[in-house]
Motif scaffolding. Structure first.
Motif, PDB file in Angstrom:
ATOM      1  N   ARG A  52       0.817  -1.203   0.000  1.00 30.98           N
ATOM      2  CA  ARG A  52       0.000   0.000   0.000  1.00 30.98           C
ATOM      3  C   ARG A  52       0.855   1.260   0.000  1.00 30.98           C
ATOM      4  NH1 ARG A  52      -5.264  -0.890   3.535  1.00 30.98           N
ATOM      5  NH2 ARG A  52      -5.630  -3.039   2.977  1.00 30.98           N
ATOM      6  N   GLU A  53       2.049   1.165  -0.605  1.00 28.38           N
ATOM      7  CA  GLU A  53       2.939   2.321  -0.584  1.00 28.38           C
ATOM      8  C   GLU A  53       2.418   3.365  -1.558  1.00 28.38           C
ATOM      9  OE1 GLU A  53       4.934   3.179   1.815  1.00 28.38           O
ATOM     10  OE2 GLU A  53       6.663   1.953   1.321  1.00 28.38           O
ATOM     11  N   THR A  54       1.504   4.171  -1.107  1.00 34.10           N
ATOM     12  CA  THR A  54       0.973   5.253  -1.934  1.00 34.10           C
ATOM     13  C   THR A  54       1.523   6.523  -1.336  1.00 34.10           C
ATOM     14  OG1 THR A  54      -0.891   5.491  -0.497  1.00 34.10           O
ATOM     15  CG2 THR A  54      -1.157   3.991  -2.350  1.00 34.10           C
ATOM     16  N   GLU A  55       0.933   7.615  -1.667  1.00 34.45           N
ATOM     17  CA  GLU A  55       1.368   8.882  -1.072  1.00 34.45           C
ATOM     18  C   GLU A  55       1.091   8.906   0.420  1.00 34.45           C
ATOM     19  OE1 GLU A  55       2.318  12.797  -2.309  1.00 34.45           O
ATOM     20  OE2 GLU A  55       0.330  12.610  -3.226  1.00 34.45           O
ATOM     21  N   ILE A  69       4.310   5.334   9.958  1.00 37.68           N
ATOM     22  CA  ILE A  69       4.779   6.658  10.366  1.00 37.68           C
ATOM     23  C   ILE A  69       5.672   6.468  11.581  1.00 37.68           C
ATOM     24  CG2 ILE A  69       4.112   8.942  11.211  1.00 37.68           C
ATOM     25  CD1 ILE A  69       1.406   8.599   9.867  1.00 37.68           C
ATOM     26  N   GLN A  70       6.864   7.029  11.497  1.00 40.82           N
ATOM     27  CA  GLN A  70       7.736   7.067  12.683  1.00 40.82           C
ATOM     28  C   GLN A  70       7.336   8.336  13.424  1.00 40.82           C
ATOM     29  OE1 GLN A  70      11.104   9.224  11.825  1.00 40.82           O
ATOM     30  NE2 GLN A  70      10.444   9.859  13.859  1.00 40.82           N
ATOM     31  N   GLU A  79      13.637  11.198  -2.061  1.00 41.51           N
ATOM     32  CA  GLU A  79      12.309  11.704  -2.435  1.00 41.51           C
ATOM     33  C   GLU A  79      11.250  11.277  -1.431  1.00 41.51           C
ATOM     34  OE1 GLU A  79      11.755  13.681  -5.099  1.00 41.51           O
ATOM     35  OE2 GLU A  79      13.943  13.651  -5.309  1.00 41.51           O
ATOM     36  N   GLY A  80      11.669  10.714  -0.290  1.00 40.18           N
ATOM     37  CA  GLY A  80      10.703  10.208   0.696  1.00 40.18           C
ATOM     38  C   GLY A  80       9.983  11.340   1.427  1.00 40.18           C
ATOM     39  N   LEU A  81       9.074  10.939   2.308  1.00 32.87           N
ATOM     40  CA  LEU A  81       8.214  11.907   2.993  1.00 32.87           C
ATOM     41  C   LEU A  81       8.757  12.272   4.370  1.00 32.87           C
ATOM     42  CD1 LEU A  81       4.779  10.206   2.217  1.00 32.87           C
ATOM     43  CD2 LEU A  81       5.679  12.303   1.170  1.00 32.87           C
ATOM     44  N   ILE A  82       8.748  13.577   4.664  1.00 37.21           N
ATOM     45  CA  ILE A  82       9.209  14.065   5.966  1.00 37.21           C
ATOM     46  C   ILE A  82       8.120  14.927   6.599  1.00 37.21           C
ATOM     47  CG2 ILE A  82      10.872  15.639   7.101  1.00 37.21           C
ATOM     48  CD1 ILE A  82      12.120  12.932   6.356  1.00 37.21           C
ATOM     49  N   GLY A  83       7.889  14.675   7.885  1.00 36.96           N
ATOM     50  CA  GLY A  83       6.932  15.492   8.641  1.00 36.96           C
ATOM     51  C   GLY A  83       7.618  16.153   9.821  1.00 36.96           C
ATOM     52  N   ILE A  84       6.898  17.066  10.460  1.00 34.01           N
ATOM     53  CA  ILE A  84       7.387  17.661  11.710  1.00 34.01           C
ATOM     54  C   ILE A  84       6.269  17.582  12.741  1.00 34.01           C
ATOM     55  CG2 ILE A  84       6.755  20.068  11.124  1.00 34.01           C
ATOM     56  CD1 ILE A  84       9.418  20.896  12.569  1.00 34.01           C
ATOM     57  N   ASN A  85       6.654  17.270  13.982  1.00 32.61           N
ATOM     58  CA  ASN A  85       5.691  17.106  15.071  1.00 32.61           C
ATOM     59  C   ASN A  85       5.818  18.277  16.049  1.00 32.61           C
ATOM     60  OD1 ASN A  85       5.580  16.002  18.136  1.00 32.61           O
ATOM     61  ND2 ASN A  85       4.028  14.958  16.944  1.00 32.61           N
ATOM     62  N   VAL A  86       4.681  18.806  16.451  1.00 34.68           N
ATOM     63  CA  VAL A  86       4.690  19.822  17.513  1.00 34.68           C
ATOM     64  C   VAL A  86       3.618  19.470  18.538  1.00 34.68           C
ATOM     65  CG1 VAL A  86       5.608  21.761  16.171  1.00 34.68           C
ATOM     66  CG2 VAL A  86       3.145  21.314  16.145  1.00 34.68           C
ATOM     67  N   LEU A  87       3.795  19.969  19.742  1.00 33.41           N
ATOM     68  CA  LEU A  87       2.833  19.707  20.814  1.00 33.41           C
ATOM     69  C   LEU A  87       2.058  20.988  21.095  1.00 33.41           C
ATOM     70  CD1 LEU A  87       5.202  17.700  23.185  1.00 33.41           C
ATOM     71  CD2 LEU A  87       3.353  16.793  21.796  1.00 33.41           C
ATOM     72  N   VAL A 109      14.062   6.561   7.973  1.00 35.25           N
ATOM     73  CA  VAL A 109      12.717   5.980   7.826  1.00 35.25           C
ATOM     74  C   VAL A 109      12.114   6.371   6.475  1.00 35.25           C
ATOM     75  CG1 VAL A 109      10.355   6.111   8.737  1.00 35.25           C
ATOM     76  CG2 VAL A 109      12.288   5.827  10.312  1.00 35.25           C
ATOM     77  N   ALA A 110      12.308   7.634   6.084  1.00 31.59           N
ATOM     78  CA  ALA A 110      11.733   8.094   4.809  1.00 31.59           C
ATOM     79  C   ALA A 110      12.355   7.336   3.636  1.00 31.59           C
ATOM     80  CB  ALA A 110      11.950   9.604   4.662  1.00 31.59           C
ATOM     81  N   ILE A 111      13.647   7.114   3.707  1.00 35.20           N
ATOM     82  CA  ILE A 111      14.319   6.381   2.619  1.00 35.20           C
ATOM     83  C   ILE A 111      13.789   4.946   2.566  1.00 35.20           C
ATOM     84  CG2 ILE A 111      16.570   5.403   1.916  1.00 35.20           C
ATOM     85  CD1 ILE A 111      17.811   8.090   2.856  1.00 35.20           C
ATOM     86  N   ALA A 112      13.435   4.401   3.736  1.00 36.10           N
ATOM     87  CA  ALA A 112      12.900   3.034   3.783  1.00 36.10           C
ATOM     88  C   ALA A 112      11.401   3.003   3.435  1.00 36.10           C
ATOM     89  CB  ALA A 112      13.139   2.445   5.166  1.00 36.10           C
ATOM     90  N   GLY A 113      10.821   4.132   3.039  1.00 37.58           N
ATOM     91  CA  GLY A 113       9.441   4.133   2.547  1.00 37.58           C
ATOM     92  C   GLY A 113       8.397   4.566   3.552  1.00 37.58           C
ATOM     93  N   GLY A 114       8.809   4.939   4.777  1.00 41.21           N
ATOM     94  CA  GLY A 114       7.838   5.419   5.765  1.00 41.21           C
ATOM     95  C   GLY A 114       7.761   6.935   5.760  1.00 41.21           C
TER      96      GLY A 114
END
Ligand SMILES: Cc1cc2nc3c(=O)[nH]c(=O)nc-3n(C[C@H](O)[C@H](O)[C@H](O)COP(=O)(O)O)c2cc1C
Length: 486
Positions: free
Chosen positions: A7-10, A15-16, A134-142, A32-37
């Motif tokens: 299910r590797e879609t967008e 998610i780590q 080209e993997g996906l990166i997010g940022i977490n805030v509280l 993690v992004a390079i590994a597809g997460g």
């Protein structure tokens, strides 16, 4: 077992989760992004983290800052903090503390410097996480640590962050904040100020126009927003209106590492909570909302991923298994101590109702030499010099800032009640210490760490039966396929 990811879609299956302070750093998120997460860097305390990395002469941090589009601003920060040869054993110099109402000229200058540091640090961290893949990166805030959020997120958006993930409080204002920041407009988040005069509203704000050296005003790509929730009511409420609707949910249960939602059943704050079936989230009701969602809290395993898919989720968010991997920002000493204690069958995890100044329950791994040990706690002289968890409160007509982990007399002088201070841990200093950024006090005292990890350690044990190191890539592969890499 043996099921590979189909299910590797967008929308990623794994998610780590964001883990502050600097546990989920650029290195872990990138791996993690390079590994597809979806690799998520922690935005919590990033300004202070970069101030310390620069004082340690960290070349990678410097490289990230060198990429910032306004080089005059980057240079100002480097002039203030960068020490090519490190600190030579001296204490770190701290940036000013976050406030919402700078009044004096000195406070205004400090506040602008701090906002600039937050923008540039988040930019640098996301740029490093996104480097050469080209993997996906997010940022977490509280949401509970609101003051730095607008400036931090602007820096992350400038660096092209793909997702923003927020929890610990209602993230209803986040979608609008992201809309505004992505179009270079002033963004704000309302702030709860205790004992504020009725009708007076307070907010933390950041106006990108104050960064005069940025030459573009072309709209930036607005990241997708995922809200961390622990109840159907919150999720449904957020989804009900376009202004508050996220692009998806992370549904987090009470076994997760980090802060946990208070239990639904009876609970006296500052006592250790216990959870029961009332705390189970009705996943079918979440699915019925119709937005993408991920399950978190003991889901970082092949069975967890399969169960999440079966429940209609896109996948899982996992934390602890990644926090203990080689690429995390946790010090190698602490990581090894935990892995060895686990392999010896001696690791105890508690949910501490009083440690966190936020008032939320907090998962704590019981480890010698850390602040989980009452003797280490009692030996620490209370001091509040980072201040990320301070709560604004009106006192004699002025906004002052308090934290129940600060020295008791100071807390009481601002109207705080003594019982509130009992058992509190200075999580700011302790979490910086866990990431290898301990403050060294003038008398030689070194701030001790604390480790917050989840209650479910089965996957970690599978990856490290003898206490040996493993990588985040091994963890990704195991969660997806159930297979252990050599
Ligand atoms: C060391 C550590 C720090 C964490 N810090 C945060 C944080 O800053 N923000 C957040 O939203 N969640 C935080 N979490 C929760 C994780 O993002 C994730 O949702 C959780 O760990 C999932 O449960 P698991 O630990 O059972 O895999 C933290 C977890 C750990 C283990």
């Amino acid at each position: 077992m043996g099921q590979t990811l189909t299910r590797e879609t967008e929308l990623p299956a794994i998610i780590q989760g964001g883990m502050g302070v600097y546990v989920s750093n650029h290195r872990l998120a990138r791996t993690v992004a390079i590994a597809g997460g979806l690799g998520v860097v922690s935005g919590t305390g990033l300004d202070g983290v970069y101030a310390r990395l620069l004082q340690d002469g960290d070349r990678g941090a410097r490289w990230g800052i060198d990429q910032f589009p306004d080089q005059a601003l980057a240079q100002r920060l480097l002039d203030t903090y960068f020490k090519p040869a490190g600190r030579q054993g001296k204490p770190y110099r701290n940036p000013p503390k976050w406030i919402i109402d700078p009044r004096t000229d000195r406070q205004r200058v400090g506040h602008v410097e701090l906002q600039e540091l937050a923008v540039v640090s988040a930019f640098a961290e996301v740029t490093r996480a996104k480097h050469r893949h080209e993997g996906l990166i997010g940022i977490n805030v509280l949401r509970k640590i609101a003051m730095p959020i607008p400036a931090t997120l602007y820096g992350a958006i400038l660096a092209g962050v793909d997702f923003v993930i927020a929890g610990a409080g209602s993230p209803d204002e986040m979608p609008r904040l992201l809309d505004l920041l992505a179009s270079h407009q002033e963004g704000s988040l309302s702030m709860k100020v205790l004992r504020a005069t009725d009708g007076v509203e307070h907010a933390t704000r950041f106006d990108p126009a104050q960064l005069s050296g940025l030459t573009t005003d072309a709209p930036l790509r607005r990241p997708r927003f995922l809200a961390i929730v622990a109840s159907v009511d919150l999720a449904a409420g957020l989804a009900a209106a376009p202004a508050t609707r996220p692009e998806g949910f992370i549904v987090e249960g009470p076994t997760a590492g980090g802060h946990n939602s208070p239990p639904r059943g009876p609970w006296r704050p500052q006592t250790d909570p216990s959870y029961d079936t009332r705390d189970d989230v009705d996943v079918a009701a979440i699915a019925a909302i119709g937005l993408p969602f991920w399950l978190a809290g003991s889901y970082g395993s092949p069975t967890g991923l399969r169960a999440a898919w079966e429940a209609g989720a896109c996948g899982v968010q996992a934390g602890t298994v990644f926090a203990l991997s080689r690429e995390s920002g946790l010090t190698p000493e602490l990581r090894r101590q935990i892995l060895h204690q686990l392999s010896d069958g001696e690791l105890r995890v508690t949910t501490d109702g009083s440690a966190s100044p936020t008032g939320f329950p907090f998962k704590v791994h019981q480890l010698e030499g850390t602040l989980s040990d009452p003797a280490v706690r009692n030996a620490r002289e209370r001091k509040c010099d980072l201040g990320y968890l301070r709560q604004p409160v009106v006192r004699n007509g002025k906004v002052v800032y308090t934290c129940p982990a600060e020295p008791e007399p100071t807390y009481k002088s601002k109207g705080g009640r003594e019982p509130q201070t009992s058992g509190r841990v200075c999580l700011c200093n302790a979490l910086f210490a866990a990431a290898g950024l301990s403050q060294r006090r003038l008398g030689g005292y070194v701030e001790p760490p604390i480790f917050t990890g989840g209650a479910d350690l089965e996957t970690v044990h599978r990856l490290s039966p003898d206490g040996d190191e493993y990588s985040a890539t091994d963890a990704m592969s195991f969660i997806r396929t159930g297979a252990l890499t050599a």
